[in-house]
Design a protein around this motif. Structure first.
Motif, mmCIF file in Angstrom:
data_model
loop_
_atom_site.group_PDB
_atom_site.id
_atom_site.type_symbol
_atom_site.label_atom_id
_atom_site.label_comp_id
_atom_site.label_asym_id
_atom_site.label_seq_id
_atom_site.Cartn_x
_atom_site.Cartn_y
_atom_site.Cartn_z
ATOM 1 N N MET A 81 0.823 -1.207 0.000
ATOM 2 C CA MET A 81 0.000 0.000 0.000
ATOM 3 C C MET A 81 0.859 1.259 0.000
ATOM 4 O O MET A 81 1.715 1.418 0.865
ATOM 5 C CB MET A 81 -0.902 -0.032 1.244
ATOM 6 C CG MET A 81 -1.797 1.155 1.389
ATOM 7 S SD MET A 81 -2.937 1.338 0.024
ATOM 8 C CE MET A 81 -4.033 -0.008 0.364
ATOM 9 N N PRO A 82 0.678 2.154 -0.965
ATOM 10 C CA PRO A 82 1.432 3.400 -0.954
ATOM 11 C C PRO A 82 0.760 4.424 -0.041
ATOM 12 O O PRO A 82 -0.452 4.387 0.136
ATOM 13 C CB PRO A 82 1.357 3.858 -2.401
ATOM 14 C CG PRO A 82 0.061 3.326 -2.882
ATOM 15 C CD PRO A 82 -0.213 2.061 -2.118
ATOM 16 N N LEU A 83 1.565 5.301 0.549
ATOM 17 C CA LEU A 83 1.003 6.407 1.324
ATOM 18 C C LEU A 83 1.159 7.665 0.483
ATOM 19 O O LEU A 83 2.257 8.193 0.349
ATOM 20 C CB LEU A 83 1.745 6.552 2.654
ATOM 21 C CG LEU A 83 1.302 7.701 3.554
ATOM 22 C CD1 LEU A 83 -0.061 7.440 4.136
ATOM 23 C CD2 LEU A 83 2.303 7.914 4.678
ATOM 24 N N GLY A 84 0.079 8.118 -0.126
ATOM 25 C CA GLY A 84 0.158 9.288 -0.994
ATOM 26 C C GLY A 84 1.122 9.042 -2.132
ATOM 27 O O GLY A 84 1.016 8.056 -2.854
ATOM 28 N N CYS A 153 -4.849 3.575 -14.350
ATOM 29 C CA CYS A 153 -3.607 2.940 -13.894
ATOM 30 C C CYS A 153 -3.940 1.611 -13.235
ATOM 31 O O CYS A 153 -5.019 1.436 -12.690
ATOM 32 C CB CYS A 153 -2.893 3.802 -12.877
ATOM 33 S SG CYS A 153 -2.625 5.463 -13.440
ATOM 34 N N LEU A 154 -2.995 0.695 -13.255
ATOM 35 C CA LEU A 154 -3.256 -0.621 -12.696
ATOM 36 C C LEU A 154 -2.419 -0.941 -11.471
ATOM 37 O O LEU A 154 -2.480 -2.046 -10.959
ATOM 38 C CB LEU A 154 -3.025 -1.701 -13.766
ATOM 39 C CG LEU A 154 -4.119 -1.777 -14.833
ATOM 40 C CD1 LEU A 154 -3.752 -2.780 -15.896
ATOM 41 C CD2 LEU A 154 -5.449 -2.141 -14.210
ATOM 42 N N THR A 155 -1.606 -0.012 -10.997
ATOM 43 C CA THR A 155 -0.881 -0.284 -9.764
ATOM 44 C C THR A 155 -1.373 0.666 -8.689
ATOM 45 O O THR A 155 -1.793 1.779 -8.975
ATOM 46 C CB THR A 155 0.629 -0.084 -9.936
ATOM 47 O OG1 THR A 155 0.845 1.298 -10.208
ATOM 48 C CG2 THR A 155 1.173 -0.895 -11.076
ATOM 49 N N LEU A 156 -1.299 0.184 -7.446
ATOM 50 C CA LEU A 156 -1.818 0.995 -6.348
ATOM 51 C C LEU A 156 -1.086 2.330 -6.247
ATOM 52 O O LEU A 156 -1.694 3.362 -5.975
ATOM 53 C CB LEU A 156 -1.686 0.222 -5.038
ATOM 54 C CG LEU A 156 -2.756 -0.840 -4.786
ATOM 55 C CD1 LEU A 156 -2.355 -1.708 -3.625
ATOM 56 C CD2 LEU A 156 -4.088 -0.185 -4.528
ATOM 57 N N SER A 157 0.234 2.319 -6.486
ATOM 58 C CA SER A 157 0.947 3.589 -6.315
ATOM 59 C C SER A 157 0.593 4.580 -7.427
ATOM 60 O O SER A 157 0.452 5.767 -7.166
ATOM 61 C CB SER A 157 2.459 3.360 -6.250
ATOM 62 O OG SER A 157 2.839 2.278 -7.034
ATOM 63 N N ASP A 158 0.381 4.059 -8.672
ATOM 64 C CA ASP A 158 -0.038 4.976 -9.724
ATOM 65 C C ASP A 158 -1.434 5.509 -9.467
ATOM 66 O O ASP A 158 -1.722 6.679 -9.721
ATOM 67 C CB ASP A 158 -0.016 4.266 -11.087
ATOM 68 C CG ASP A 158 1.395 4.065 -11.583
ATOM 69 O OD1 ASP A 158 2.301 4.652 -10.960
ATOM 70 O OD2 ASP A 158 1.599 3.317 -12.554
ATOM 71 N N ILE A 159 -2.316 4.637 -8.980
ATOM 72 C CA ILE A 159 -3.675 5.092 -8.667
ATOM 73 C C ILE A 159 -3.609 6.207 -7.632
ATOM 74 O O ILE A 159 -4.209 7.272 -7.789
ATOM 75 C CB ILE A 159 -4.533 3.919 -8.134
ATOM 76 C CG1 ILE A 159 -4.834 2.948 -9.269
ATOM 77 C CG2 ILE A 159 -5.829 4.425 -7.531
ATOM 78 C CD1 ILE A 159 -5.557 1.704 -8.830
ATOM 79 N N ALA A 161 -1.169 8.146 -6.951
ATOM 80 C CA ALA A 161 -0.521 9.349 -7.468
ATOM 81 C C ALA A 161 -1.434 10.102 -8.431
ATOM 82 O O ALA A 161 -1.303 11.306 -8.596
ATOM 83 C CB ALA A 161 0.779 8.970 -8.176
ATOM 84 N N ASN A 162 -2.376 9.386 -9.073
ATOM 85 C CA ASN A 162 -3.206 10.036 -10.087
ATOM 86 C C ASN A 162 -4.517 10.585 -9.558
ATOM 87 O O ASN A 162 -5.223 11.269 -10.288
ATOM 88 C CB ASN A 162 -3.497 9.058 -11.224
ATOM 89 C CG ASN A 162 -2.408 9.099 -12.259
ATOM 90 O OD1 ASN A 162 -2.156 10.144 -12.831
ATOM 91 N ND2 ASN A 162 -1.750 7.984 -12.456
ATOM 92 N N VAL A 239 -7.599 7.321 2.974
ATOM 93 C CA VAL A 239 -7.015 8.669 3.049
ATOM 94 C C VAL A 239 -6.405 9.053 1.703
ATOM 95 O O VAL A 239 -6.506 10.197 1.266
ATOM 96 C CB VAL A 239 -5.975 8.732 4.186
ATOM 97 C CG1 VAL A 239 -5.141 9.994 4.092
ATOM 98 C CG2 VAL A 239 -6.675 8.678 5.518
ATOM 99 N N ASN A 240 -5.798 8.067 1.005
ATOM 100 C CA ASN A 240 -5.240 8.360 -0.324
ATOM 101 C C ASN A 240 -6.307 8.900 -1.261
ATOM 102 O O ASN A 240 -6.033 9.752 -2.109
ATOM 103 C CB ASN A 240 -4.659 7.089 -0.945
ATOM 104 C CG ASN A 240 -3.294 6.769 -0.392
ATOM 105 O OD1 ASN A 240 -2.661 7.623 0.223
ATOM 106 N ND2 ASN A 240 -2.847 5.556 -0.600
ATOM 107 N N ILE A 241 -7.541 8.387 -1.143
ATOM 108 C CA ILE A 241 -8.610 8.873 -2.023
ATOM 109 C C ILE A 241 -9.145 10.207 -1.530
ATOM 110 O O ILE A 241 -9.353 11.132 -2.307
ATOM 111 C CB ILE A 241 -9.758 7.860 -2.097
ATOM 112 C CG1 ILE A 241 -9.235 6.490 -2.488
ATOM 113 C CG2 ILE A 241 -10.795 8.303 -3.104
ATOM 114 C CD1 ILE A 241 -10.276 5.415 -2.398
#
Lengths: 303, 214
Positions: A81-84, A153-159, A161-162, A239-241
């Protein structure tokens, strides 16, 4: 760059047990009590790790493996899971599907360990847990698919970030639906109040709590820590969303996202204090409703 | 502009899903009233090129009838008959939502297939109209209480209204007013019938009327 890779996992591993503390303090505030210390989960973990475990002679290796394997799944979920905008250690196309199934694997082993005891109460809890998670899993998967469709995007970090304020202005109504649906998943996965009461000790109404009754010592510590990590992972997802902050200063973004996670814990405490628990037979309806919202979001969001 | 109209359509879809999932008749009536208000907002947002007086008559009659008169009539009916909830619908609430999602998918598919004479305001307009009509129909066949069936009838009419206001561009005022008048008379007569049913039988279960045979 490489040092940034380790920031979120380290933070999560250290700070995850803080979230249940914040939620409990918020609930205590609403109830007019002082409540347990913020760091109570850390104390509990330290206490449990000092103790030995007692195993019933009727249980097999499954019972001992359950807590460790579910903790392992939770640890991997945190790493994914990416944070922001923070990059993740490990990321590939379609990793959000792995996230959903890591949560499922953790649950599977908890349920297996519960069934292994042969206790009828634990069997009941296991059956309930599987029934509700069977309904919650498609909600999470479809919600994440809708996010993937919206951001392209198909990766969690790209999602992560976008999703930006611009995305909110383009398909904000879909994002609101996704947030509501994922909130429902959050409450189910973490055994929070409208679905399950983490403090109840009445066997007839317990769902998650009843499955871990026979674990003790380090095993219970693994389970507590694993559930804190799960709480953290799903909070970060929400929170990312909800707070898509993308300034030039990476440190500022991280601090704001972290504050967002802590605030989200307070919000969960408020939800738990102000809502009554749903009757068990109403929970499937609640989850199907959440599923309808995420399907609707998938239909509405188009790139 | 485009996305603002889509927000209205989303809210109409959500209102339909709420109608499918709620067992409290009072809540259902309020949701139908809110849907009426949404229709008025939709009219305001789509009819920017027509004379103001026509649009305002349409909007006013929609708000007065759908958000004030009908809800009052129905609230009065459930108060007099002391019916609070739909107890045993033919199709359960969770299943109703699933049916709703299938119907939504069906209307989206149909909406992409049907050729339309005029370019529409939003690609969602036709699917939402079809979805609302079908949800109304489903409420009529799947619920036991007379009040829920009247609500289904109203929701169906809302769907026709969405269709009219987004697709038809000429002389809609008279068509819409005619439809509203029909619905008004219909709901009025149904309100009187509900009153009589509840006075005679102490309940509003329509299926038990079949035992009235000689």
């Amino acid at each position: 760059m490489s040092i940034w890779l380790l920031v979120h996992p380290t933070l999560a591993f250290l700070a995850a047990p803080l979230l249940p503390g914040i939620i409990n303090r918020t609930k205590a505030y609403f109830a007019g009590r002082d409540g347990q210390p913020l760091l109570q989960t850390y104390f509990d973990l330290a206490k449990l790790f000092r103790k030995g475990a007692v195993y019933s002679r009727t249980t097999t290796w499954l019972f001992r493996a359950g807590p460790i394997l579910s903790l392992g799944a939770a640890l991997m979920a945190v790493v994914l899971m990416p944070l922001g905008e923070l990059p993740t250690v490990w990321s590939f196309q379609g990793d959000f599907i792995l996230l959903v199934y890591l949560l499922a694997v953790g649950r599977f082993f908890t349920v297996m360990a519960a069934l292994d005891t042969g206790s009828s109460f634990e069997g009941m809890g296991a059956s309930r847990e599987m029934q509700f998670s069977m309904l919650a899993e498609p909600v999470l998967l479809v919600g994440l698919a809708a996010l993937a469709r919206g951001t392209g995007c198909l990766t969690l970090s790209d999602i992560a970030a976008n999703i930006s304020w611009q995305a909110w202005s383009q398909y904000g109504e879909g994002l609101i639906l996704i947030v509501v649906a994922l909130m429902a998943v959050f409450l189910v996965e973490n055994a929070r109040i409208p679905i399950d009461d983490p403090n109840t000790h009445l066997e007839l109404t317990m769902i998650h709590e009843v499955m871990v009754l026979d674990h003790g010592g380090p095993d219970l510590a693994y389970i507590l820590y694993g559930s804190a990590l799960k709480l953290w992972t799903l909070s970060v997802l929400l929170v990312n969303i909800m707070i898509p902050i993308h300034t030039d200063l990476l440190l500022l973004n991280v601090v704001v996202s972290l504050l967002g996670v802590l605030c989200w814990a307070v919000v969960v405490g408020v939800i738990e204090s102000t809502m009554a628990r749903l009757a068990l037979i109403r929970i499937p309806q609640f989850l199907v409703g959440a599923g309808a919202l995420s399907v609707l979001a998938l239909i509405l969001i188009k790139k | 502009m485009h996305s603002r109209i889509d927000i209205i359509f989303t809210l109409i879809i959500l209102a339909n899903l709420l109608l499918l999932s709620s067992s409290r008749l009072g809540t259902c009536i309020n949701v139908a009233a809110i849907q009426g208000l949404l229709l008025a907002v939709l009219t305001l947002a789509t009819r920017t090129d027509e004379p103001l007086i026509q649009t305002s008559i349409l909007i006013l009659s929609t708000i007065v009838l759908k958000s004030i008169v009908f809800p009052q009539l129905l609230q009065r009916a459930i108060r007099d008959s002391e019916t609070r909830r739909e107890m045993r619908p033919y199709v359960g609430y969770a299943q109703s939502i699933v049916v709703g999602m299938v119907v939504l998918a069906l209307s989206l598919w149909l909406g992409s297939k049907l050729p339309l004479p005029n370019p529409t305001i939003s690609p969602l307009a036709l699917p939402v109209a079809l979805f609302t009509i079908l949800v109304g129909l489903f409420l009529i066949v799947s619920r036991r209480k007379a009040v829920s069936q009247v609500l289904g009838y109203l929701v169906m009419e809302n769907g026709i209204y969405v269709f009219g206001v987004t697709m038809v561009h000429e002389s809609t005022l008279f068509v819409e007013l005619g439809v509203l008048l029909d619905v008004f008379v219909g709901v009025f007569i149904m309100g009187i019938m509900i009153f009589h049913i509840s006075r005679e039988f102490d309940h509003l279960d329509v299926d038990r009327l079949s035992t009235l045979k000689d």
